[in-house]
Each structure stands twice: as C-alpha cells, then as structure tokens.
Write an enzyme that holds these catalytic residues in place. Structure first.
Site, PDB file in Angstrom:
ATOM      1  N   GLY A  55       0.823  -1.205   0.000  1.00  0.00           N
ATOM      2  CA  GLY A  55       0.000   0.000   0.000  1.00  0.00           C
ATOM      3  C   GLY A  55       0.856   1.253   0.000  1.00  0.00           C
ATOM      4  CB  SER A  56       0.026   4.666   1.149  1.00  0.00           C
ATOM      5  OG  SER A  56      -1.183   4.739   0.426  1.00  0.00           O
ATOM      6  CB  THR A  57       4.604   1.813   3.319  1.00  0.00           C
ATOM      7  OG1 THR A  57       4.267   0.563   2.719  1.00  0.00           O
ATOM      8  CG2 THR A  57       3.852   1.955   4.645  1.00  0.00           C
ATOM      9  CG  LEU A  58       6.236   0.685  -3.023  1.00  0.00           C
ATOM     10  CD1 LEU A  58       7.086  -0.257  -2.196  1.00  0.00           C
ATOM     11  CD2 LEU A  58       5.611  -0.065  -4.193  1.00  0.00           C
TER      12      LEU A  58
END
Length: 576
Positions: free
Chosen positions: A287-290
C-alpha cells in the site's frame, strides 16, 4: 568278602558314571567354547548390551547483551530391556502411571520383541523419581539434554525449536543446527540378568558440546515490540501483526515481533501456522508505504523537486479505463504534500512523469523482488515483475503500493536505507558463533549492499516523511514527544480468493525511523485485517510511536532534533 567286593564294584560303577558325566560336560563345554563362542557372545550382547547414541550438549543462544534466550538442561530418559521384565503387564501399568502415559502404548513397546526400547525421552524430575521408586527390573535411566526457552514466547518465531532428539526444526535452531548441535558419542549400556546396570564399555564417554549463538536481538526491545503489538492486535480485533526494529547503519535486527506467537517449550500444542517467521516468509501488498520510494525515485533522477506541484483531480482520476481515488479530495499538491497526505492520484501523476523503467530500477535497488540474504530459513523474495510487462494501470498501481508484494523484512530494510544516507545494508540476526570454549568461531560484520540513492535524496525523503507525523499528515499519531520522527502510513486492500481486491479486508502499516536527522532505529508495524479501524495512521501509527518512545529511552538516545522550519514549509498550502 564278597559283600566288600560288591561295594567296591558299586562304587567303581558310580564313580565311572560320574567320571563319564564330567567328561561329557567337559567335552560339551569345550565344543561350545571353541565352536559356538562367537554366536553365544552375540546372543548375550543382544540380551544384555545396547549401544546408545548420546548427543553432546546443544549450544546456548544469547541476545546481544548475553541474556539467555535458549539453553539445554540435563534431563533423564527412561528406557527398558523387555527381555529382563517378567510381568510386562504389571510393569506397563506401573510405568504408565508414573510417567503419565497410556498403559497400552507402554505394553506395545515392551512386547515389540526388541532388546531395548525407550519408554519416555526427557522425563521430568518427578517422573524419574516415581519410576526409580518402583525398582523395576529391566528398567534403566540414561542422561540426555532437553531444550529450554526461559522467556517463553519471546522471539519464538526467530528462535524456532528442536525435536526430542535435539535436532533443530524451525527458526535459528534449524538454520544454525550444524553450529549448535554437539558431537555424538556411542555408549554401550551393560545390564546383568536382573536388569541392573554395572557399567559401560565406553567408560562414560562425554560428547563434545555444541557452539553458542550471540544474536542481534535485544531481549528488552523484543519485549517492548511484542507487548505493544499484542495489545494493538487485541484492541483492533485483528487477525495478526508484525513489528520489526532495525539499526539502519548496520542492518542488525533488534526485534522481530509477531502475534499470535507460540511457546517453543511446548510447540506441539500450538497451531503449526504460528511456527514460521512470517516477517521473512509471507509477502503482502504494502500500500501507501511504497510512495516514499516512488518519491525517492523522482528526486534521485531529477524528475521532480520537493516543491514540484501536481494536480490531484479533486479525488478522482481515470487511468486507462480504471478509476484511482483518494480518501480525501485534493487539488494542487507538492511532492512533499503527496507523501504527507498520501495521495494515490499524486503518486500516479508522479510516475506518469517518471516512467516505469526508473521506478522499477529504484524499487529493485531498494531490494524489492529479491531475497535479502538474511541468516534465517524460508525467506521469500516477494514479487516485483519486470517493468516491460507493466501496463499503464500496473505502473500507476505500483506507484502507490498495489500490484507488488514485499516482505516485512524487505520493507524495513528499504526504509532503513533512507535512514542510512541511501545505503542498503544486509539484515542479519546473529552477531557471532562461539565455540565450546566461548571464543568466536565466526562473526558477522555489517555489509553494505549498494548505494541506492544519494545521501541528499535520502535526507530530503526523511524530512518529507517527517511532515507525515505533523499536523494534517496521515501519521500524526506516530509522533513521539521530545523527538523528531519520520514515517509513512500504509493501508492496503487484501486480495480475496477470486483474485479481486477485498472491500473489507485490509493491511494497516506504518514504517519510519527516529530521530529524523540521525536515525538510531527504523521501525515497521504491520497489522493484518484490523476489525475496528482499517487505516495505518489509526491502527499501526500508535504502535510505532510506543515502540520508538520506549526503545529510544531504553537505548539512551537523547531527545531533540525537531525540524520547525521544515514543518512551516511543508504545512503551507499550495494554491492553484
């Protein structure tokens, strides 16, 4: 006179008979000794001798401060020589009662036809005493070693466990089995006709002990991470969770916490699914950690600057017939604010400008899609397909963490590279292998794999990530009073059995480090399928904050390091 002769004749006959009998016995004895000696010796040995392999004491596993995590203690195993037991039914009943076994199973072993059988390996002290009190003929006691984990569930998946024969079956016990296990010694156990021991032909051989392990794991940090994780999983009624703590400049793992866990002292009572170290074996979509790595790619290749702005379409954007949404509508956002507010559309716009090749090159450089080479069994490489196979939709999705899978170990290693001025380190959990004399046999030194991004890019991303925990960011609950911290939230939909993204099953995560300018630790928290809330900023960020706060205090890292100028610059709204 005749009577006297009859007496002499009778005596001569009796004497002759006795003489003939003794001659016959002598001849038979000579024949047996000369011609059947080997056969008889073999038969006797089969009945009264048994070769038993004794294993040397298994090495101890210590944490980084030489606190014991796994050790071997001396125990006694109960064995039997069935041929020396007259009343097997009674013996089986007595042994079963003393050892807590089924009488039928004990009787089956006694009736197996073998000259030597184990009744119970590694019996407890009370059990051994109870059997000794029975004073049964044909029952013996042999010294062995039993594995003991004094901290119970602490770091269970990292440590693993051993079987009854002292063979490593999971975790470090399995991976370093060759170093930990001691040498074997074969002892010939001798018994008399009543089953009593009267010595060993091996003169009490003492097997050589195995080596010891010194881990990078810190027992106190591990406890902090496990306690915070356990409470969060329980509070949010999640399926499971993981929390990792790493030293960015070395790659040492201070903690690898997982919930649910198990007790390696009684691993057979737990679900097999809890045995594996899911932090290195189980990939998931991040998800958005990337997004922090998409942003790093744009900065590193001069595609964008922190203040470059992108129009985020007020929350809805169509890409090749598919719709990309933001949780909140945004107009113009800078690169800094795309990360701060976690805009999916902003990440897609960023990668549209950059192109798939540069994104793939950067993600690959950070270690996604390949194994890290950590000294633990079962590591997964995750999944990062080649950019030439990406469609336009794939490229956009990967930019915000869908269509790619990572392990928790890969994620914290990549984040730690940003904390380490762009240098990716190989993670490891064993500092040294010690010989039986306590001297190092092998040591692990920090290994830099490559410079992924420049120190300036890494510092810029750290400062951008600091804005995530400031007012208006998605990770304000990750803030730690007294410290400047950096981080990124992640909320990823899980894929269901049909291959589609689920609408009610999510992975909430938070990854970051502290202090921002010179990070001492990197921390990742992953909560699988939380029930009460789904967002990483609500579920995982508070766990991150607690682990960072307590760990920095434990490590005596001084407070400070706030970035007031950065806050003002990042918090300013971009008009357009």
């Amino acid at each position: 006179m005749k009577r006297k002769q009859r007496h002499r004749l009778r005596a001569a006959i009796v004497g002759g008979l006795f003489f003939a009998w003794f001659v016959a016995i002598g001849v038979r004895a000579g024949y047996v000794q000369l011609y059947n000696g080997n056969w008889l010796s073999h038969q006797a040995a089969g009945r009264y001798e048994r070769e038993v392999t004794l294993k040397g004491k298994r090495g101890t596993v210590y944490d980084r401060r030489h606190e014991t995590l796994a050790m071997s203690i001396e125990t006694t195993s109960v064995a039997a020589y069935p041929g020396m037991i007259e009343d097997k039914a009674r013996a089986a009943a007595d042994l079963a009662r003393a050892l807590g076994l089924e009488a039928k199973e004990v009787r089956r072993r006694l009736d197996s036809g073998r000259s030597f059988v184990w009744i119970k390996r590694q019996a407890g002290p009370k059990e051994t005493a109870a059997v000794r009190a029975l004073k049964l003929s044909g029952v013996g006691f042999l010294p062995e070693h039993s594995r003991f984990y004094p901290n119970g569930v602490l770091a269970a998946q990292v440590l693993g466990f051993t079987g009854v024969d002292g063979q490593g079956l999971e975790g470090l016990e399995f991976y370093y089995n060759g170093d930990l296990q001691g040498e074997n010694a074969t002892v010939t156990v001798v018994r008399d006709a009543r089953g009593r021991g009267f010595g060993t032909l091996a003169e009490q051989a003492a097997p050589r002990a195995g080596g010891d392990l010194v881990l990078t794991i810190d027992r106190q940090v591990q406890f902090i991470a496990e306690q915070a994780l356990t409470e969060a999983v329980s509070e949010y009624q999640a399926q499971s969770g993981m929390a990792l703590v790493m030293v960015p400049r070395t790659g040492e793992l201070l903690a690898v916490a997982q919930y649910p866990s198990f007790n390696p002292n009684a691993f057979g009572r737990s679900d097999r699914a809890t045995w594996r170290n899911r932090a290195i074996t189980d990939p998931f979509e991040p998800g958005s950690t990337l997004k922090i790595f998409s942003a790093a790619a744009a900065l590193e290749h001069n595609i964008s600057a922190p203040d470059t702005i992108y129009y985020c379409e007020n929350g809805t954007y169509r890409v090749a017939g598919h719709t990309v949404n933001d949780t909140k509508p945004h107009g113009w956002l800078s690169l800094q604010q795309i990360v701060k507010y976690s805009s999916n559309i902003g990440a897609v716009k960023l990668v549209e400008q950059m192109g798939p090749r540069l994104l793939h090159t950067t993600l690959e450089g950070f270690g996604f899609g390949t194994r890290t080479g950590i000294d633990c069994p079962g590591e997964s490489p995750g999944a990062l397909s080649h950019y030439k196979r990406w469609t336009v939709v794939d490229t956009g999705a990967i930019a915000f963490g869908q269509g790619v899978s990572v392990t928790a170990l890969q994620m914290i290693g990549a984040a730690a590279a940003l904390a380490n001025d762009g240098i990716l380190m190989r993670p490891y959990v064993v500092q040294a292998v010690l010989g039986p004399d306590g001297q190092p046999v092998r040591t692990t030194t920090p290994e830099a794999l490559r410079q992924v991004v420049s120190p300036q890019t890494a510092l810029t991303i750290r400062r951008i990530m600091h804005s995530v925990v400031t007012e208006g960011g998605t990770g304000v609950q990750a803030d730690v009073p007294g410290y400047a911290v950096s981080g990124k939230t992640g909320t990823a939909q899980k894929i269901d059995r049909t291959g589609s993204y689920s609408r009610d099953r999510f992975i909430a995560s938070f990854v970051g480090f502290a202090p921002t300018e010179r990070p001492a630790i990197a921390v990742l928290v992953v909560i699988d399928e939380p029930g009460k809330a789904i967002y990483g900023g609500l579920v995982a960020a508070p766990v991150f904050s607690r682990i960072v706060r307590e760990t920095l205090g434990y490590l005596d890292v001084p407070p400070g390091g706030h970035l007031p100028k950065l806050r003002v610059a990042v918090d300013a709204e971009v008009q357009g």
